[in-house]
Write a protein that holds these residues in place. Structure first.
Motif, PDB file in Angstrom:
ATOM      1  N   ASP A 107     -16.545  91.826  -9.082  1.00  0.00           N
ATOM      2  CA  ASP A 107     -15.030  91.673  -8.614  1.00  0.00           C
ATOM      3  C   ASP A 107     -14.857  91.056  -7.006  1.00  0.00           C
ATOM      4  OD1 ASP A 107     -15.775  93.619  -7.170  1.00  0.00           O
ATOM      5  OD2 ASP A 107     -13.990  94.747  -7.770  1.00  0.00           O
ATOM      6  N   GLN A 108     -13.713  90.517  -6.776  1.00  0.00           N
ATOM      7  CA  GLN A 108     -13.459  89.795  -5.591  1.00  0.00           C
ATOM      8  C   GLN A 108     -13.790  90.707  -4.457  1.00  0.00           C
ATOM      9  OE1 GLN A 108      -9.420  88.456  -5.321  1.00  0.00           O
ATOM     10  NE2 GLN A 108      -9.913  86.748  -3.706  1.00  0.00           N
ATOM     11  N   SER A 109     -13.494  91.915  -4.342  1.00  0.00           N
ATOM     12  CA  SER A 109     -13.717  92.770  -3.432  1.00  0.00           C
ATOM     13  C   SER A 109     -15.293  92.755  -2.940  1.00  0.00           C
ATOM     14  CB  SER A 109     -13.148  94.354  -3.307  1.00  0.00           C
ATOM     15  OG  SER A 109     -13.705  94.763  -4.373  1.00  0.00           O
ATOM     16  N   HIS A 110     -16.195  93.092  -3.980  1.00  0.00           N
ATOM     17  CA  HIS A 110     -17.450  93.102  -3.819  1.00  0.00           C
ATOM     18  C   HIS A 110     -18.103  91.687  -3.135  1.00  0.00           C
ATOM     19  CE1 HIS A 110     -17.216  96.708  -6.164  1.00  0.00           C
ATOM     20  NE2 HIS A 110     -18.278  96.895  -5.464  1.00  0.00           N
ATOM     21  N   ILE A 111     -17.699  90.732  -3.894  1.00  0.00           N
ATOM     22  CA  ILE A 111     -18.226  89.295  -3.564  1.00  0.00           C
ATOM     23  C   ILE A 111     -17.683  89.073  -1.953  1.00  0.00           C
ATOM     24  CG2 ILE A 111     -18.058  86.962  -3.837  1.00  0.00           C
ATOM     25  CD1 ILE A 111     -17.794  87.640  -6.774  1.00  0.00           C
ATOM     26  N   PHE A 112     -16.612  89.430  -1.600  1.00  0.00           N
ATOM     27  CA  PHE A 112     -15.984  89.234  -0.177  1.00  0.00           C
ATOM     28  C   PHE A 112     -16.978  90.050   0.530  1.00  0.00           C
ATOM     29  CE2 PHE A 112     -13.287  90.456   3.416  1.00  0.00           C
ATOM     30  CZ  PHE A 112     -13.241  89.117   4.162  1.00  0.00           C
ATOM     31  N   LEU A 113     -16.958  91.396   0.333  1.00  0.00           N
ATOM     32  CA  LEU A 113     -18.010  92.215   1.123  1.00  0.00           C
ATOM     33  C   LEU A 113     -19.349  91.586   1.256  1.00  0.00           C
ATOM     34  CD1 LEU A 113     -17.970  94.851   2.897  1.00  0.00           C
ATOM     35  CD2 LEU A 113     -18.462  95.932   0.932  1.00  0.00           C
ATOM     36  N   ALA A 114     -19.910  91.113   0.033  1.00  0.00           N
ATOM     37  CA  ALA A 114     -21.230  90.846   0.323  1.00  0.00           C
ATOM     38  C   ALA A 114     -21.619  89.594   0.955  1.00  0.00           C
ATOM     39  CB  ALA A 114     -21.741  90.342  -1.257  1.00  0.00           C
ATOM     40  N   LEU A 115     -20.466  88.637   1.081  1.00  0.00           N
ATOM     41  CA  LEU A 115     -20.466  87.342   2.095  1.00  0.00           C
ATOM     42  C   LEU A 115     -20.297  87.856   3.291  1.00  0.00           C
ATOM     43  CD1 LEU A 115     -18.402  84.890  -0.065  1.00  0.00           C
ATOM     44  CD2 LEU A 115     -20.684  84.745   0.190  1.00  0.00           C
ATOM     45  N   LEU A 116     -19.549  88.655   3.713  1.00  0.00           N
ATOM     46  CA  LEU A 116     -19.438  89.187   5.112  1.00  0.00           C
ATOM     47  C   LEU A 116     -20.794  90.040   5.655  1.00  0.00           C
ATOM     48  CD1 LEU A 116     -17.410  89.716   7.553  1.00  0.00           C
ATOM     49  CD2 LEU A 116     -16.849  91.927   6.472  1.00  0.00           C
ATOM     50  N   ILE A 117     -20.978  90.774   4.718  1.00  0.00           N
ATOM     51  CA  ILE A 117     -22.270  91.663   5.203  1.00  0.00           C
ATOM     52  C   ILE A 117     -23.465  90.761   5.318  1.00  0.00           C
ATOM     53  CG2 ILE A 117     -23.949  93.323   4.637  1.00  0.00           C
ATOM     54  CD1 ILE A 117     -21.677  94.693   5.764  1.00  0.00           C
ATOM     55  N   GLY A 118     -23.468  89.803   4.199  1.00  0.00           N
ATOM     56  CA  GLY A 118     -24.702  88.637   4.251  1.00  0.00           C
ATOM     57  C   GLY A 118     -24.626  87.941   5.419  1.00  0.00           C
ATOM     58  N   LEU A 119     -23.586  87.371   6.071  1.00  0.00           N
ATOM     59  CA  LEU A 119     -23.400  86.427   7.245  1.00  0.00           C
ATOM     60  C   LEU A 119     -23.840  87.297   8.475  1.00  0.00           C
ATOM     61  CD1 LEU A 119     -20.183  84.637   6.521  1.00  0.00           C
ATOM     62  CD2 LEU A 119     -22.369  83.786   6.596  1.00  0.00           C
ATOM     63  N   ILE A 120     -23.411  88.561   8.401  1.00  0.00           N
ATOM     64  CA  ILE A 120     -23.860  89.423   9.800  1.00  0.00           C
ATOM     65  C   ILE A 120     -25.261  89.764   9.660  1.00  0.00           C
ATOM     66  CG2 ILE A 120     -23.217  91.648  10.440  1.00  0.00           C
ATOM     67  CD1 ILE A 120     -20.478  91.727   9.659  1.00  0.00           C
ATOM     68  N   ALA A 121     -25.707  90.137   8.550  1.00  0.00           N
ATOM     69  CA  ALA A 121     -27.207  90.094   8.265  1.00  0.00           C
ATOM     70  C   ALA A 121     -27.925  89.059   8.595  1.00  0.00           C
ATOM     71  CB  ALA A 121     -27.630  90.666   6.920  1.00  0.00           C
TER      72      ALA A 121
END
Length: 120
Positions: free
Chosen positions: A36-50
Motif C-alpha cells: 500500500d501507499q504508506s509502506h511504499i513511501f516509508l520504504a522509499l524514505l528509509i531506503g534513501l536514508i539507508a
C-alpha cells in the motif's frame, strides 16, 4: 520471519556481515502482500536514508538495507517505527556502555521488532 532474523543476527554478531540474499525472497513476498501507499513511501524514505548512511557516511552496513525493507513490508508502519526506535535506543545504550566503536545492527533491529511485536 523471526527465524531468519535470528539467524542473520547471530551471523552479524559473529562476523559483522550477513548473507542478505537469504532475506530477498522474504522481502519480495512481503512487498507482494503489503504494497500500500504508506509502506511504499516509508520504504522509499528509509531506503534513501539507508543509502546515505551506507554509501556516503559509511555508518551502516549494506546488509542492513534488505533487513529494514523486509521489516517495513512485513509489519504495520507503527510497529516498524517503534521497533526501529527501540532498536536504535538499545544500540545507542550498548555503545555508551561498551568500549566498542562499531556494532552489529541487525541484532538490535531484531530485538526491537520482537519486543514491539510482543508488546503490541
Amino acid at each position: 520471519m523471526a527465524v531468519v532474523l535470528l539467524f542473520l543476527s547471530l551471523e552479524d554478531c559473529e562476523s559483522q556481515t550477513i548473507h542478505s540474499y537469504l532475506i530477498i525472497p522474504l522481502l519480495l513476498y512481503a512487498i507482494h502482500q503489503h504494497h500500500d501507499q504508506s509502506h511504499i513511501f516509508l520504504a522509499l524514505l528509509i531506503g534513501l536514508i539507508a543509502y546515505y548512511l551506507v554509501y556516503i557516511r559509511r555508518a551502516l552496513g549494506s546488509g542492513d538495507i534488505p533487513v529494514l525493507l523486509t521489516l517495513i513490508f512485513s509489519t504495520t508502519t507503527y510497529v516498524f517505527v517503534l521497533g526501529l526506535l527501540l532498536g536504535c535506543c538499545l544500540a545507542t545504550l550498548f555503545l555508551a556502555l561498551s568500549s566498542q566503536k562499531r556494532l552489529p545492527f541487525v541484532p538490535f533491529l531484531t530485538v526491537g521488532w520482537l519486543l514491539i511485536g510482543v508488546l503490541i
